[in-house]
Design a protein around this motif. Structure first.
Motif, PDB file in Angstrom:
ATOM      1  N   ALA A 267       0.823  -1.211   0.000  1.00  0.00           N
ATOM      2  CA  ALA A 267       0.000   0.000   0.000  1.00  0.00           C
ATOM      3  C   ALA A 267       0.855   1.259   0.000  1.00  0.00           C
ATOM      4  CB  ALA A 267      -0.934  -0.006   1.203  1.00  0.00           C
ATOM      5  N   ARG A 268       2.046   1.192   0.600  1.00  0.00           N
ATOM      6  CA  ARG A 268       2.922   2.368   0.625  1.00  0.00           C
ATOM      7  C   ARG A 268       3.403   2.766  -0.764  1.00  0.00           C
ATOM      8  NH1 ARG A 268       5.468  -0.101   5.789  1.00  0.00           N
ATOM      9  NH2 ARG A 268       4.468   1.106   7.447  1.00  0.00           N
ATOM     10  N   ARG A 269       3.341   1.852  -1.716  1.00  0.00           N
ATOM     11  CA  ARG A 269       3.734   2.195  -3.084  1.00  0.00           C
ATOM     12  C   ARG A 269       2.694   3.095  -3.758  1.00  0.00           C
ATOM     13  NH1 ARG A 269       7.394   0.841  -1.043  1.00  0.00           N
ATOM     14  NH2 ARG A 269       8.732  -0.983  -1.291  1.00  0.00           N
ATOM     15  N   ILE A 270       1.450   3.051  -3.270  1.00  0.00           N
ATOM     16  CA  ILE A 270       0.375   3.780  -3.955  1.00  0.00           C
ATOM     17  C   ILE A 270      -0.352   4.768  -3.052  1.00  0.00           C
ATOM     18  CG2 ILE A 270      -0.022   1.942  -5.640  1.00  0.00           C
ATOM     19  CD1 ILE A 270      -2.361   0.981  -3.918  1.00  0.00           C
ATOM     20  N   HIS A 271      -0.006   4.802  -1.767  1.00  0.00           N
ATOM     21  CA  HIS A 271      -0.681   5.671  -0.793  1.00  0.00           C
ATOM     22  C   HIS A 271       0.385   6.468  -0.036  1.00  0.00           C
ATOM     23  CE1 HIS A 271      -3.008   6.933   2.725  1.00  0.00           C
ATOM     24  NE2 HIS A 271      -4.115   6.536   2.118  1.00  0.00           N
ATOM     25  N   PRO A 272       0.168   7.751   0.180  1.00  0.00           N
ATOM     26  CA  PRO A 272       1.215   8.587   0.764  1.00  0.00           C
ATOM     27  C   PRO A 272       1.464   8.396   2.246  1.00  0.00           C
ATOM     28  CG  PRO A 272      -0.770   9.882   0.392  1.00  0.00           C
ATOM     29  CD  PRO A 272      -1.014   8.537  -0.235  1.00  0.00           C
ATOM     30  N   ASP A 273       0.534   7.823   2.994  1.00  0.00           N
ATOM     31  CA  ASP A 273       0.718   7.748   4.450  1.00  0.00           C
ATOM     32  C   ASP A 273       0.042   6.485   4.988  1.00  0.00           C
ATOM     33  OD1 ASP A 273       1.152   8.132   7.125  1.00  0.00           O
ATOM     34  OD2 ASP A 273       0.185  10.104   7.242  1.00  0.00           O
ATOM     35  N   VAL A 274       0.804   5.407   5.066  1.00  0.00           N
ATOM     36  CA  VAL A 274       0.313   4.138   5.593  1.00  0.00           C
ATOM     37  C   VAL A 274       1.018   3.863   6.919  1.00  0.00           C
ATOM     38  CG1 VAL A 274       0.093   1.656   5.207  1.00  0.00           C
ATOM     39  CG2 VAL A 274      -0.131   3.239   3.284  1.00  0.00           C
ATOM     40  N   ARG A 275       0.232   3.626   7.958  1.00  0.00           N
ATOM     41  CA  ARG A 275       0.796   3.402   9.296  1.00  0.00           C
ATOM     42  C   ARG A 275       0.481   1.976   9.742  1.00  0.00           C
ATOM     43  NH1 ARG A 275      -0.131   9.270  12.352  1.00  0.00           N
ATOM     44  NH2 ARG A 275       0.457  10.538  10.529  1.00  0.00           N
ATOM     45  N   LEU A 276       1.525   1.228  10.017  1.00  0.00           N
ATOM     46  CA  LEU A 276       1.400  -0.180  10.369  1.00  0.00           C
ATOM     47  C   LEU A 276       1.455  -0.346  11.878  1.00  0.00           C
ATOM     48  CD1 LEU A 276       1.367  -3.198   9.539  1.00  0.00           C
ATOM     49  CD2 LEU A 276       3.870  -3.061   9.392  1.00  0.00           C
ATOM     50  N   VAL A 277       0.471  -1.050  12.433  1.00  0.00           N
ATOM     51  CA  VAL A 277       0.411  -1.316  13.874  1.00  0.00           C
ATOM     52  C   VAL A 277       0.497  -2.822  14.078  1.00  0.00           C
ATOM     53  CG1 VAL A 277      -0.928  -1.058  15.994  1.00  0.00           C
ATOM     54  CG2 VAL A 277      -1.033   0.725  14.228  1.00  0.00           C
ATOM     55  N   THR A 278       1.587  -3.284  14.673  1.00  0.00           N
ATOM     56  CA  THR A 278       1.786  -4.712  14.907  1.00  0.00           C
ATOM     57  C   THR A 278       2.032  -5.040  16.379  1.00  0.00           C
ATOM     58  OG1 THR A 278       4.158  -4.502  14.416  1.00  0.00           O
ATOM     59  CG2 THR A 278       2.698  -5.115  12.598  1.00  0.00           C
ATOM     60  N   ARG A 279       1.873  -4.049  17.237  1.00  0.00           N
ATOM     61  CA  ARG A 279       1.996  -4.271  18.684  1.00  0.00           C
ATOM     62  C   ARG A 279       0.707  -3.828  19.352  1.00  0.00           C
ATOM     63  NH1 ARG A 279       7.214  -1.346  20.848  1.00  0.00           N
ATOM     64  NH2 ARG A 279       6.450  -2.316  22.775  1.00  0.00           N
ATOM     65  N   GLY A 280       0.246  -4.635  20.307  1.00  0.00           N
ATOM     66  CA  GLY A 280      -1.006  -4.330  20.972  1.00  0.00           C
ATOM     67  C   GLY A 280      -0.820  -3.425  22.179  1.00  0.00           C
ATOM     68  N   GLY A 281      -1.825  -3.425  23.045  1.00  0.00           N
ATOM     69  CA  GLY A 281      -1.757  -2.645  24.276  1.00  0.00           C
ATOM     70  C   GLY A 281      -1.728  -1.159  24.042  1.00  0.00           C
ATOM     71  N   SER A 282      -0.986  -0.464  24.893  1.00  0.00           N
ATOM     72  CA  SER A 282      -0.960   0.995  24.832  1.00  0.00           C
ATOM     73  C   SER A 282      -0.280   1.502  23.569  1.00  0.00           C
ATOM     74  CB  SER A 282      -0.244   1.555  26.065  1.00  0.00           C
ATOM     75  OG  SER A 282       1.095   1.094  26.136  1.00  0.00           O
ATOM     76  N   VAL A 283       0.618   0.676  22.978  1.00  0.00           N
ATOM     77  CA  VAL A 283       1.279   1.096  21.735  1.00  0.00           C
ATOM     78  C   VAL A 283       0.240   1.216  20.612  1.00  0.00           C
ATOM     79  CG1 VAL A 283       2.966   0.433  19.980  1.00  0.00           C
ATOM     80  CG2 VAL A 283       3.487   0.091  22.396  1.00  0.00           C
TER      81      VAL A 283
ATOM     82  N   ALA B  92       1.834   8.199 -10.546  1.00  0.00           N
ATOM     83  CA  ALA B  92       2.908   9.104 -10.136  1.00  0.00           C
ATOM     84  C   ALA B  92       3.785   8.463  -9.072  1.00  0.00           C
ATOM     85  CB  ALA B  92       2.311  10.417  -9.619  1.00  0.00           C
ATOM     86  N   ARG B  93       3.162   7.796  -8.104  1.00  0.00           N
ATOM     87  CA  ARG B  93       3.935   7.204  -7.023  1.00  0.00           C
ATOM     88  C   ARG B  93       4.754   6.006  -7.527  1.00  0.00           C
ATOM     89  NH1 ARG B  93       3.318   8.845  -2.037  1.00  0.00           N
ATOM     90  NH2 ARG B  93       4.076   6.852  -1.223  1.00  0.00           N
ATOM     91  N   LEU B  94       4.188   5.210  -8.410  1.00  0.00           N
ATOM     92  CA  LEU B  94       4.944   4.074  -8.936  1.00  0.00           C
ATOM     93  C   LEU B  94       6.119   4.537  -9.785  1.00  0.00           C
ATOM     94  CD1 LEU B  94       2.100   1.543  -9.879  1.00  0.00           C
ATOM     95  CD2 LEU B  94       3.682   1.407  -7.952  1.00  0.00           C
ATOM     96  N   GLU B  95       5.918   5.581 -10.576  1.00  0.00           N
ATOM     97  CA  GLU B  95       7.019   6.111 -11.382  1.00  0.00           C
ATOM     98  C   GLU B  95       8.136   6.651 -10.487  1.00  0.00           C
ATOM     99  OE1 GLU B  95       5.332   8.987 -13.970  1.00  0.00           O
ATOM    100  OE2 GLU B  95       4.424   7.495 -15.325  1.00  0.00           O
ATOM    101  N   GLU B  96       7.741   7.372  -9.443  1.00  0.00           N
ATOM    102  CA  GLU B  96       8.742   7.918  -8.515  1.00  0.00           C
ATOM    103  C   GLU B  96       9.524   6.810  -7.840  1.00  0.00           C
ATOM    104  OE1 GLU B  96       8.948  10.790  -4.529  1.00  0.00           O
ATOM    105  OE2 GLU B  96       7.016  10.326  -5.473  1.00  0.00           O
ATOM    106  N   TYR B  97       8.807   5.745  -7.440  1.00  0.00           N
ATOM    107  CA  TYR B  97       9.480   4.630  -6.777  1.00  0.00           C
ATOM    108  C   TYR B  97      10.462   3.951  -7.723  1.00  0.00           C
ATOM    109  CZ  TYR B  97      10.349   0.253  -4.372  1.00  0.00           C
ATOM    110  OH  TYR B  97      10.962  -0.820  -3.775  1.00  0.00           O
ATOM    111  N   GLU B  98      10.078   3.766  -8.993  1.00  0.00           N
ATOM    112  CA  GLU B  98      10.962   3.108  -9.944  1.00  0.00           C
ATOM    113  C   GLU B  98      12.232   3.927 -10.162  1.00  0.00           C
ATOM    114  OE1 GLU B  98      10.828   0.071 -11.161  1.00  0.00           O
ATOM    115  OE2 GLU B  98       9.056  -0.157  -9.893  1.00  0.00           O
ATOM    116  N   GLN B  99      12.113   5.241 -10.165  1.00  0.00           N
ATOM    117  CA  GLN B  99      13.289   6.082 -10.310  1.00  0.00           C
ATOM    118  C   GLN B  99      14.246   5.906  -9.137  1.00  0.00           C
ATOM    119  OE1 GLN B  99      11.792  10.063 -10.829  1.00  0.00           O
ATOM    120  NE2 GLN B  99      10.855   9.616 -12.818  1.00  0.00           N
ATOM    121  N   VAL B 100      13.685   5.891  -7.929  1.00  0.00           N
ATOM    122  CA  VAL B 100      14.516   5.695  -6.735  1.00  0.00           C
ATOM    123  C   VAL B 100      15.144   4.309  -6.744  1.00  0.00           C
ATOM    124  CG1 VAL B 100      14.484   5.543  -4.214  1.00  0.00           C
ATOM    125  CG2 VAL B 100      13.188   7.344  -5.371  1.00  0.00           C
ATOM    126  N   ALA B 101      14.360   3.289  -7.127  1.00  0.00           N
ATOM    127  CA  ALA B 101      14.859   1.918  -7.164  1.00  0.00           C
ATOM    128  C   ALA B 101      16.007   1.777  -8.146  1.00  0.00           C
ATOM    129  CB  ALA B 101      13.727   0.964  -7.509  1.00  0.00           C
TER     130      ALA B 101
END
Length: 305
Positions: free
Chosen positions: A173-189, A287-296
């Motif tokens: 999703a980060r390849r096509i969306h500007p702000d993806v936040r992953l949560v893999t810890r429970g509790g207060s985090v 646009a995001r995929l093109e930008e990523y390919e340039q960086v890659a």
């Protein structure tokens, strides 16, 4: 030359939200539609889940046998039938038999004499066939994909065994969306991350819950809902506390023939939602995929094939 991801994004858009007129609806989808309307008690959800998982056998059980199999009383079965809109258990059983006989009319897959690993693959093929029937009308997937695409930030939640699916989805999703936040810890985090996502303007969470279902996942989903976030849930159970808390539920079969479960159908659903997200904003996607390919290319991320 476009990258494989760019080419697929351009070529595989979900172009129609209309169901094919001849499309079949899987037995599990029919039962979920039948049972999802009322708000069932925990005991009634047990009955519903048993029927979903054992439809071809359970449809022909007497009320006594069904009660014994589920571990509830006969009056509980009668109340369940009434709760889902039938005059009694006989009327419910008649409906179940029509669904089961439709399944049997298709015929079981040709019997093979393979080993346990082949049986595990066969079970996953069945899960994928059910998913294929469920996706005959892609409107729900398209709609959820649009909502996930427009949520900024978009939070992806997966705890314990569900971490791998959440990480895969978030990575893509980060390849096509500007702000993806992953949560893999429970509790207060998780609590902090969900509140911060809402304060930053996020509107949706995509949550994963695979067996065994973690109590902390249920807590996190409730926190998300309490903060004002909508929740789309990918899980294996159409009924239960987690499904009750979610705004949209994608209930998919998981492979349980081996020591550890396998997730073919949930994996395909991840890709379907990602595709729907790319379709929702094709200009941003490109646009995001093109930008990523340039960086890659600049940093030589990948080996030359």
């Amino acid at each position: 030359m476009p990258s494989p991801q760019q080419a697929r994004a351009q070529a595989s858009a979900i172009t129609s939200g209309k169901a094919a007129p001849e499309a079949e609806v899987s037995p599990s989808a029919q039962l979920r539609s039948l049972f999802d309307r009322p708000r069932l008690s925990p005991g009634q959800r047990r009955i519903a889940q048993y029927l979903i998982e054992h439809i071809t056998e359970a449809a022909f059980l007497s009320i006594t046998d069904l009660a014994d199999r589920v571990g509830v009383s006969q009056p509980s079965v009668t109340r369940f039938a009434s709760a889902v809109g039938f005059s009694g258990y006989p009327a419910l059983r008649e409906k179940l038999q029509s669904i089961a006989l439709g399944t049997l009319a298709v015929g079981p897959a040709e019997e093979t004499h393979g080993n346990e690993l082949q049986a595990a693959v066969d079970a996953e093929i069945e899960n994928l066939e059910n998913l294929r029937r469920d996706l005959a009308d892609p409107n729900v997937v398209i709609d959820v994909g649009r909502k996930l695409s427009s949520s900024a930030p978009l939070t992806v939640l997966g705890l314990r065994i569900s971490v791998s699916l959440a990480e895969y989805f978030a990575y893509a999703a980060r390849r096509i969306h500007p702000d993806v936040r992953l949560v893999t810890r429970g509790g207060s985090v998780a609590y902090d991350a969900l509140l911060q996502s809402r304060e930053a303007g996020g509107t949706w969470v995509l949550a994963f819950s695979m067996p065994r279902h973690a109590q902390e996942t249920l807590t996190a989903v409730r926190v998300a809902r309490g903060a004002g976030l909508k929740v789309a849930l990918i899980t294996d159970l159409a009924l239960g506390p987690l499904a009750d808390e979610a705004d949209v539920v994608f209930a998919l079969g998981t492979g349980s023939r081996l020591v550890f479960d396998s997730y073919a159908a949930p994996g395909v659903m991840c890709s379907a939602l990602l595709q729907a997200m790319t379709d929702a904003d094709p200009e941003r996607t490109q646009a995001r995929l093109e930008e990523y390919e340039q960086v890659a290319d600049q940093h030589q991320f990948f080996l030359r094939d």
